[in-house]
Motif scaffolding. Structure first.
Motif, PDB file in Angstrom:
ATOM      1  N   ALA A  89      48.317  10.061 106.669  1.00  0.00           N
ATOM      2  CA  ALA A  89      47.581   9.272 107.661  1.00  0.00           C
ATOM      3  C   ALA A  89      48.362   9.180 108.969  1.00  0.00           C
ATOM      4  CB  ALA A  89      47.291   7.879 107.114  1.00  0.00           C
ATOM      5  N   ARG A  92      48.108  12.560 110.699  1.00  0.00           N
ATOM      6  CA  ARG A  92      46.764  12.772 111.242  1.00  0.00           C
ATOM      7  C   ARG A  92      46.602  12.072 112.585  1.00  0.00           C
ATOM      8  NH1 ARG A  92      41.875  10.211 111.455  1.00  0.00           N
ATOM      9  NH2 ARG A  92      39.995  11.514 111.191  1.00  0.00           N
ATOM     10  N   ASN A  93      47.039  10.823 112.674  1.00  0.00           N
ATOM     11  CA  ASN A  93      46.934  10.078 113.930  1.00  0.00           C
ATOM     12  C   ASN A  93      47.749  10.745 115.038  1.00  0.00           C
ATOM     13  OD1 ASN A  93      45.252   8.131 112.827  1.00  0.00           O
ATOM     14  ND2 ASN A  93      46.938   6.769 112.264  1.00  0.00           N
ATOM     15  N   GLU A 128      41.046   6.416 102.972  1.00  0.00           N
ATOM     16  CA  GLU A 128      41.971   5.353 103.360  1.00  0.00           C
ATOM     17  C   GLU A 128      42.452   4.645 102.095  1.00  0.00           C
ATOM     18  OE1 GLU A 128      41.328   3.497 107.461  1.00  0.00           O
ATOM     19  OE2 GLU A 128      39.294   3.639 106.665  1.00  0.00           O
ATOM     20  N   ASP A 131      48.632   0.946 100.918  1.00  0.00           N
ATOM     21  CA  ASP A 131      50.017   1.286 100.618  1.00  0.00           C
ATOM     22  C   ASP A 131      50.330   0.915  99.171  1.00  0.00           C
ATOM     23  OD1 ASP A 131      52.734   2.076 101.245  1.00  0.00           O
ATOM     24  OD2 ASP A 131      53.216  -0.054 101.127  1.00  0.00           O
ATOM     25  N   TRP A 192      39.485   5.892  95.255  1.00  0.00           N
ATOM     26  CA  TRP A 192      39.711   5.764  96.694  1.00  0.00           C
ATOM     27  C   TRP A 192      39.127   6.943  97.458  1.00  0.00           C
ATOM     28  CZ3 TRP A 192      40.697   1.152  98.171  1.00  0.00           C
ATOM     29  CH2 TRP A 192      41.449   0.290  97.368  1.00  0.00           C
ATOM     30  N   GLY A 197      35.848   7.024 104.314  1.00  0.00           N
ATOM     31  CA  GLY A 197      37.183   7.116 104.896  1.00  0.00           C
ATOM     32  C   GLY A 197      37.148   7.545 106.350  1.00  0.00           C
ATOM     33  N   LEU A 198      38.259   8.087 106.809  1.00  0.00           N
ATOM     34  CA  LEU A 198      38.357   8.555 108.186  1.00  0.00           C
ATOM     35  C   LEU A 198      37.606   9.880 108.320  1.00  0.00           C
ATOM     36  CD1 LEU A 198      42.155   7.812 108.697  1.00  0.00           C
ATOM     37  CD2 LEU A 198      40.224   6.459 109.535  1.00  0.00           C
TER      38      LEU A 198
END
Length: 220
Positions: A89, A92-93, A128, A131, A192, A197-198
């Motif tokens: 993640a 990716r950002n 997503e 944690d 999940w 999700g994104l």
């Protein structure tokens, strides 16, 4: 009543931005090809290798040389200390930001690396996942180190048969990830992954996959 479109006005949708993916195993010539394409087409090379993001692993991971980095812009190489964990993640950002910057400069984003999870996070989107915590991660790593991935796969099959059926018994990375997600969240990784999700990156991709020596590169 709707008014007619003004004469001569375009009704076509604007074309999507384009990014290039160059993927393949270690020492397959990815970096050399990415550099040649970047020089020819005016590109920015964006690292898509999970080990090359770390500062301390320059030699071990065959990162581009300082001379190569002077020829064209390179992004996301050696940006994290080894003590930090660069998640999919997080990458990716960072990659999306680098891609937007390249487009704004009129350059072609060239994603170069061998980490398939990174590439898929852009092309397919990303689930997503909360944690899982260091305890769950350390438990998986320690068990694999002491007993091997096959043993952890067998334990995973007892508590999460759906994910275990998707994974090869020797795939230590994915087995460890599935175990830590179950231990850290109380849900299967499959659960999940099924949640919204994104989304994929807002662009079109052209992908090349380099094959081992003796074979030519091919569309990915």
């Amino acid at each position: 009543m709707k008014q007619a479109a003004a004469q001569g006005a375009s009704t076509e949708k604007p074309a999507k931005q384009v990014a290039l993916i160059i993927a393949g195993p270690t020492c397959s010539g990815k970096s050399a090809l990415a550099l040649a394409v970047a020089q020819r087409l005016g590109g920015t090379i964006i690292n898509a290798d999970s080990m090359q993001v770390y500062k301390e692993l320059h030699v071990l991971t065959a990162r581009p040389s300082a001379a190569d980095e002077q020829l064209v812009p390179h992004q996301l190489y050696g940006v994290l200390p080894a003590a930090d964990k660069g998640s999919v993640a997080w990458w990716r950002n960072q990659a999306l930001t680098a891609m937007q910057a390249a487009w704004a400069q009129g350059r072609l984003p060239i994603l170069c690396g061998g980490t398939g999870m990174y590439m898929r996070a852009l092309t397919d989107g990303l689930a997503e996942i909360p944690d899982c915590g260091e305890s769950a991660r350390n438990e998986a790593r320690t068990f694999v180190a002491e007993h091997g991935p096959e043993a952890l796969h067998a334990r995973l099959a007892e508590i999460d048969p759906e994910m275990a059926a998707r994974l090869k018994p020797g795939d230590s990375q994915r087995i460890s990830r599935a175990w830590e997600v179950w231990r850290g969240t109380g849900h299967s990784l499959a659960y999940w992954q099924a949640q919204p999700g994104l989304p994929p990156a807002p662009c079109s991709f052209v992908a090349l996959r380099l094959l081992p020596p003796g074979q030519s590169y091919a569309p990915a």
